[in-house]
Design a protein around this motif. Structure first.
Motif: not given
Length: 194
Positions: A110-118
């Motif tokens: 589970f990735l929460a609110n990090v996709w845009h940071e990658l």
């Protein structure tokens, strides 16, 4: 640290009571379909907004790896874990693209609110495939690019669900789907292909 990463100095915002209204944790957990005994990687765990309820959902026979790239966040999370008396949460200091989690160990990544940071989405998805069991699934929760809530990342940093969906399909995930979650987020899910 690049300018897209949520700063640990703003950790208090993760525990704002208003967040429970615009991003109801119970709604997200229901969509994830967690079961007692599951092992979960909560990548970008922050202060434990999802890690603690996940630990309760999977029960004492389950496990939650709380993964975050910032030691300050994990320290805050572990204080909450101790206060709640939970024994099935393990903190992992690591980046989403390269965790130290055991291979084939998790039912859910589970990735929460990090996709845009990658910086490297392919590496993050490869990492998920390595860590997931043969019948595991991935779930990515992130900010919608068509609404701007107070306190969210700038619209220029946000990505639409098809971006995540394309990466999952390219990596061989099946049953890729998406739905809105709360007022300002989307949730993309996929299953491991045998």
């Amino acid at each position: 640290m690049h300018d897209r990463r949520f700063a640990a100095s703003h950790a208090h915002r993760l525990d704002d009571p208003a967040r429970k209204v615009w991003l109801p944790c119970a709604e997200v957990l229901l969509a994830l379909g967690l079961r007692a005994g599951d092992t979960v990687a909560d990548v970008g765990a922050g202060t434990g907004y999802f890690s603690l309820p996940m630990a309760q959902a999977v029960g004492p026979e389950g496990k939650v790896y709380a993964v975050d790239a910032q030691a300050e966040m994990l320290a805050l999370l572990m204080r909450k874990v101790e206060e709640a008396g939970l024994v099935n949460v393990e903190p992992i200091l690591a980046e989403a693209e390269k965790t130290s989690l055991p291979s084939s160990s998790c039912d859910l990544y589970f990735l929460a609110n990090v996709w845009h940071e990658l910086d490297d989405w392919r590496a993050a998805v490869r990492q998920a495939r390595r860590v997931l069991k043969a019948d595991g699934k991935i779930a990515i929760l992130d900010w919608r690019p068509d609404v701007e809530p107070e306190g969210g990342p700038p619209l220029a940093h946000r990505l639409a669900p098809p971006h995540a969906m394309e990466h999952l399909r390219a990596a061989g995930f099946d049953a890729v789907s998406h739905a809105e979650a709360g007022r300002y987020s989307w949730l993309v899910q996929g299953e491991m292909r045998p």
